[in-house]
Design a protein around this motif. Sequence first.
Motif, short mmCIF file in Angstrom:
data_model
loop_
_atom_site.label_atom_id
_atom_site.label_comp_id
_atom_site.label_asym_id
_atom_site.label_seq_id
_atom_site.Cartn_x
_atom_site.Cartn_y
_atom_site.Cartn_z
N TRP A 1 52.88 54.62 54.37
CA TRP A 1 51.50 54.19 53.83
C TRP A 1 50.89 53.65 55.24
O TRP A 1 49.60 53.77 55.10
N SER B 1 48.00 52.71 37.83
CA SER B 1 46.95 51.94 38.30
C SER B 1 46.79 51.86 39.68
O SER B 1 45.62 52.12 40.24
N ILE B 2 47.95 51.79 40.33
CA ILE B 2 47.97 52.25 41.97
C ILE B 2 47.43 53.48 42.58
O ILE B 2 46.62 53.42 43.41
N ASP B 3 47.56 54.32 41.73
CA ASP B 3 47.23 55.74 42.15
C ASP B 3 45.83 55.91 41.81
O ASP B 3 45.14 56.41 42.53
N HIS C 1 45.20 46.40 44.74
CA HIS C 1 46.05 47.65 45.27
C HIS C 1 47.14 47.08 45.69
O HIS C 1 48.32 47.19 45.35
N ARG C 2 46.84 45.95 46.76
CA ARG C 2 48.21 45.36 47.34
C ARG C 2 49.09 44.59 46.37
O ARG C 2 50.16 44.47 46.44
N ALA D 1 39.12 46.04 45.42
CA ALA D 1 39.80 47.07 45.18
C ALA D 1 40.99 47.19 45.87
O ALA D 1 42.33 47.40 45.67
N LYS D 2 40.86 46.96 47.32
CA LYS D 2 42.09 46.74 48.36
C LYS D 2 43.01 45.68 47.81
O LYS D 2 44.23 45.96 47.88
N LEU E 1 43.66 53.36 41.88
CA LEU E 1 42.97 52.59 42.97
C LEU E 1 43.07 53.31 44.36
O LEU E 1 42.10 53.33 45.34
N SER E 2 44.22 53.75 44.64
CA SER E 2 44.40 54.68 45.80
C SER E 2 43.38 55.70 45.98
O SER E 2 42.88 55.81 47.08
N ALA F 1 50.86 46.69 44.12
CA ALA F 1 51.96 47.11 44.65
C ALA F 1 53.18 46.42 45.01
O ALA F 1 54.16 46.82 45.06
N ILE G 1 40.04 54.29 46.70
CA ILE G 1 39.55 54.00 48.20
C ILE G 1 39.49 55.21 49.15
O ILE G 1 38.88 55.24 49.93
#
Length: 333
Positions: free
Chosen positions: A125, A25-27, A79-80, A75-76, A29-30, A83, A33
Amino acid sequence: MREHAGRLQLSLAPLVALILVATLSIDFLSAYIRHTEAGLGCRDWPACYGQIGESIARVEQPGIARHALAPDPLAKRAHRLLATGLVVMVLLLLHRGRQRGALAGFEAQIPLLMAALLLVRAVVWPGGSLKARPGVATCNLLGGMALAALSWRLLLGLRRSARVVSSVRLRRLTRIALGLLVLQLALGAWVSANFAGLACGGLLDCAAPANAGTDSVPAAFWYFRELALDADGRVPTTAGSVAIHVAHHAGACLAAFALLAAGVQALRERVPRHVVLPVLALLLAQLGLGAFMVSASLPLPLVLAHSTVAALLLLALMRLDYTLQPASAERRS
């Protein structure tokens, strides 16, 4: 004792599965972005593609800076949040994995490798804002893919997925395909990080424009390179950009051939179809997405689908590789 170790391993499987889902999921969203900040999906496409001067200079102004380089704040935030949760889960896995009998061999080292990757990404990052440094974006993307691969490999071991005896030829073909796929993922990340997505107008239409910049081909693959911007703050298409895109096309052909050869050989050796067919299906989907994506000038949904299928293809091939067992290992067991 063996039953106790087995129960411990099974109890870790749900946690590792959550880590895998969170990482994927993080990948995703990354990727959303990063591609949005690159200009994909903006109103004046393709003029806004690679126009990173505004974000580098931190200029607050309407137009491209707002519509092309500003992804959805939701989305950001997501993502945070993911993470943070991922860090907590990996630390919990590291703690529980140290219990006696929980993990052994290479699998005992995987939580340590995952924690080390998180530490490296925590250092790298913050440099993601340095969009003129493609090495930073590439490192972040490959780090996320490696974290997903490690969690998937651990999950396969914890669930004790069935294994079949295979020939040396098939195992070599699969390892070659896996190596070429990883190389292709790195080339794809390099294309994205260098804003070279439009360097080729089609599968066979790769030529530097007459007004291309002076970026040399060898310099285009230098990890520590810094992108030059034109007067409008945009990354121009150069001979180096075309070379990066052509390398990605060539890598796709080599990886596809190796994956197809491994899949056909696996079917001949009667490896379970539910292990082999996902590899072949995802390969066909990835090739189709790649061709259509380039010809359609990089629509954002297709680009996101392309990166997602690439991750799933890596996991499917890893499952095939894990399933293959040498005859000597069967005799020892």
